[in-house]
Every structure is written in C-alpha cells, then in structure tokens.
Write an enzyme that holds these catalytic residues in place. Structure first.
Site: not given
Ligand code: FCB
Length: 459
Positions: A168, A362
C-alpha cells in the site's frame, strides 16, 4: 449462520496476512533499530491510547505456536513482512545477521509445515535513521531500499518464491505525508507526491535485483485500490470530484506501474503545488518494470462529491475541491462501509489496469470481539463479511477475472496503526495480557471453507 458453498479454481491459494510492526514486538532485541512507527507511536496524540508495537503479539518469540495455528486452519500460504530495521539497523550499510536469522527460521518453519511464505519487503516500518535523512522525500531512498532488498533476497531467495516490494504505497505517501495519520505524520500535499514517486522508483529499481537473487521469483506489489463513488444525482462538478479522487487514490499508482505515465489530469491538477521537478527522465520507464502478479488490499469503497462554497476540501493532492461523504451503513467497527460489490469491481479493474493475475492480499473487518464464557469468540459480523467478500471474489472469477488467491486480514488481532490495540481484525483472538490465542468463529469458518475447497480440488 448461512452456509457458504461457493467453489474456487484448483490451486487457488488460501492464506492469511500480517505485518512486522503490527505483530512482532521485540522492538529492541537482536539489534533492531527504531522505525518511524516506534517514533510516531511515542509521539503524544498520534496513536489511540498511546499504544506502541513494543510487545504487540510477541510473535518474535512465538513463531512455532503461530505457525501451528496456521496449520490448524489449513492455510496454504502466509503473507508477512520483513522489518528493515532488523535487517539493516543503520538504514544503509551493515546487515544484521540476527535479524536475517529470524526471518530465515520463520521461512524454514513455514516450509516445514507445507505453508508457502509470501514476503512483503516493506510494510511501513522505515528505519528512523532514514527519516532523519528525508525518508521517502529523499531520492536516494530508491537506492537505500534496493540495497536493503538485496540483503533480504540474497538470504531468503533460495527458499522464497513470492516477493512483494511494497504494501500500500498510498499509505506510505498520501496517508503519511499529506493526511498525516501515519508516520512520519506530515501535512504537505506536495510532499506526498514526491514520496509516492520515490516509492515507485524504489519499486522499479528493486525488481531486477529480486529476480537476480531469487531464481523463479514471482514478483509483485500490493496496492490498496479503492472504488470511488459520487452521488447518484451528481452534476459535472461531482463527476470531476470523483475523477480527482480516483487519480489521487488509484491512478497515481496504476499509471506509473502499468501505463508508463501519470494519469490524465493528475499533473495539471497539482501544478499549483509543485513544478514536478522530482520526475526525472526515465523514471516512468523504471517504474513500469514487468511484474508477475498484482496484490490487491481492499476493505471498503469511498464516496465523494464536490465541495460547496466555504467547505474545506480533502488534503489529498489535486483534491482541494473534493469532500468525502458519509459511508453507508452497516459499518464495521472501523466505521468502514461494507460493500462486496465494490470489492468485486475493484478486483476487476485492477486486473484490467495491470493485465496481471490478482491476489487479494488483504481483506477483512474489525469488530469489538470478546472471549465468551464458553471459551469461544463469536464474531458473526466477521463471518458474514468474510462470506460476502469471498462471494465477491468468486463472482469476479466467474466473470472471467484471473484471481489466484485470498489472504484474510489478519491472522491475529494486532497493532492497528493509529488505532493501536483498540481495533481487532484477527480471525484469531489475542489476549494482550496473557498472549493467549483463540481461533474465532470466523477462523473456524475460514478453515471450513478452505477444507471444503481442498476436498473439491482432490475429488
Ligand atoms: C491495511 C494495512 C494493514 C491493516 C489493514 C486493516 O491498510 O495494510 O496493515 O492495518 O489495513
């Protein structure tokens, strides 16, 4: 509880994800130097409750136990990140063998359990000493990062195949330098453009070094592309607000990585902030180096409209006239809108923009979980979110998008950045007083879904 009965293609990779600063603890052991998050979390008012990652889930001392939990869930893969301050405590220069050894043991333990390591090289914990040299605002950061990457890949590249350069980069640039919510906590829109550019430059510079040291490597970057919606009855100004927000959230990375150029309008819209002298000839070619797949982290959609007279706009570059509007309920404990549709749309778009296979690296949701008297953690909201978002992934695949795997965020409850330990994303509960782990109902459901698909694979 609804039974989830969707099926996924053979070989679909089932995983869970974490990040170094969020789980490891052991902040001053075996030669680790402070990161910008150690500094930020110690700065009053930056992290809820004054929480820090000093201890976190104490994962540094609990690798065998945590890998055993992964085995019990039936995971194929584990996505974790390497802490730069453990590997090169000085930011540049000498490699700390004790830091390398920790990750080497982790990789061996995973491989011994039949779990594939998926390694992220940077999940936000820049060595503090490098912030003192300008951090991502310094063009040399591309070289610093590449040298650090070389140290990691030279040590683990014989056993690790899956490499992700950055997690990210939007958070490491806009959220950290313009919005100020993450370390180092600056409030300067122009700086955020420079940081984003140098992060992409570091990515492009490091990819060939990864390939050199890790034969057969599958190299990737993980973005957090986000569906941007305007009002249904919006006018031209609202449509322009959507365009600007989309550039600042999505195009700013899709462009340099996959199209060899910043997206239409971004440079014009930010001409009042900077002369863009940080963009050198050849940079865009370096950034658009070929990759093997793209990681997508996605949790929620975002809604914007044009600012009205006198209303303060977004701190994102080029978005002075854009305001974010309220998310639509039901919201998670983070206040995030739940939209499986936006999850599908952004996966499909990411595949179109990149032309690459997609891994959802994620996805998950926070809820105020507690351990019940029966010893279980009943988290029906997380179960429902997991099912609906996996359903969106299945829909994308059935629609023809090449999605190769899904990583639940997160394996463990952990240090949720500016929210500290107040927000729980784990499919496994962590009692921070005792470090006892308890698989939540969502973890059991995830294990059931994985097992059902695996027997499908074999049958
Ligand atoms: C993302 C991050 C991760 C976590 C989630 C909830 O932006 O990559 O580390 O904090 O959100």
């Amino acid at each position: 509880m609804e039974t989830f009965a969707r099926t996924f293609p053979d070989g679909f990779l089932w995983g869970a994800a974490t990040a170094s600063y969020q789980i490891e603890g052991a902040h001053d052991e075996d030669g680790r130097s402070p990161s910008i998050w150690d500094t930020f979390s110690r700065t009053p008012g930056k992290v809820l409750g004054g929480d820090t990652g000093d201890v976190a889930c104490d994962h540094y001392h609990r690798v065998p136990e945590d890998v055993a939990i992964m085995t019990s869930l039936g995971l194929d893969a584990y996505r974790f990140s390497v802490a730069w301050p453990r590997i090169v405590p000085g930011g540049t220069g000498a490699v700390n063998q004790a830091g390398v050894d920790f990750y080497s043991r982790l990789v061996d333990t995973l491989l011994g359990a039949g779990i594939r390591p998926v390694v992220t090289l940077y999940h936000w914990d820049l060595p503090q000493v490098l912030d003192e040299r300008g951090g991502w605002l310094n063009r040399d950061s591309a070289q610093w990062y590449t040298a650090y990457t070389e140290a990691v890949v030279a040590a683990l590249g014989d056993r690790v195949v899956n490499w992700t350069t950055f997690n990210e980069p939007w958070c490491s640039s806009l959220l950290s330098y313009a919005i100020g919510a993450h370390a180092p906590g600056h409030h300067d829109a122009a700086e955020s453009l420079v940081a984003a550019h140098h992060l992409m430059l570091a990515h492009g510079t490091a990819v060939p070094v990864i390939r050199e040291h890790s034969p057969g490597a599958e190299v990737s970057i993980t973005l957090n592309p986000t569906q941007v919606w305007g009002p249904e009855d919006g006018d031209d100004r609202d449509a322009d607000a959507v365009r600007r927000a989309d550039n600042a959230v999505n195009g700013i990375f899709f462009g340099p990585l996959f199209h060899g150029a910043y997206p239409d309008g971004l440079l014009d819209d930010t001409a009042g902030l900077t002369d863009h002298a940080y963009i050198h000839d050849g940079d865009l070619a370096t950034m658009s180096v070929p990759l093997d797949n793209l990681g997508v982290n996605n949790y929620f959609p975002t809604r914007v409209r044009a600012a009205r007279e006198g209303e303060e706009g977004s701190p994102m570059p080029g978005c002075e006239g854009v305001v974010e509007t309220a998310p639509r309920p039901p919201l998670t404990d983070m206040g995030w809108e739940q939209s499986p549709e936006s999850h599908r749309l952004i996966i499909e778009r990411s595949a179109r923009e990149s032309g690459l296979p997609i891994y959802v690296t994620e996805n998950g949701s926070a809820w105020p979980d507690t351990v019940s008297d029966d010893g279980h953690v009943h988290d029906p909201d997380r179960v429902a979110y997991l099912q609906s978002h996996l359903g969106a992934v299945a829909d994308a695949i059935e629609g023809g998008t090449d999605v190769r795997g899904y990583f639940a965020w997160s394996l463990l409850d952990n240090f949720e950045w500016a929210f500290g330990y107040a927000k729980r994303f784990g499919i496994v509960h962590v009692d921070y007083d005792t470090q006892v782990r308890t698989v939540k109902d969502s973890g059991l459901e995830y294990a059931r879904i994985i097992a059902a698909n695996r027997s499908g694979d074999e049958g």
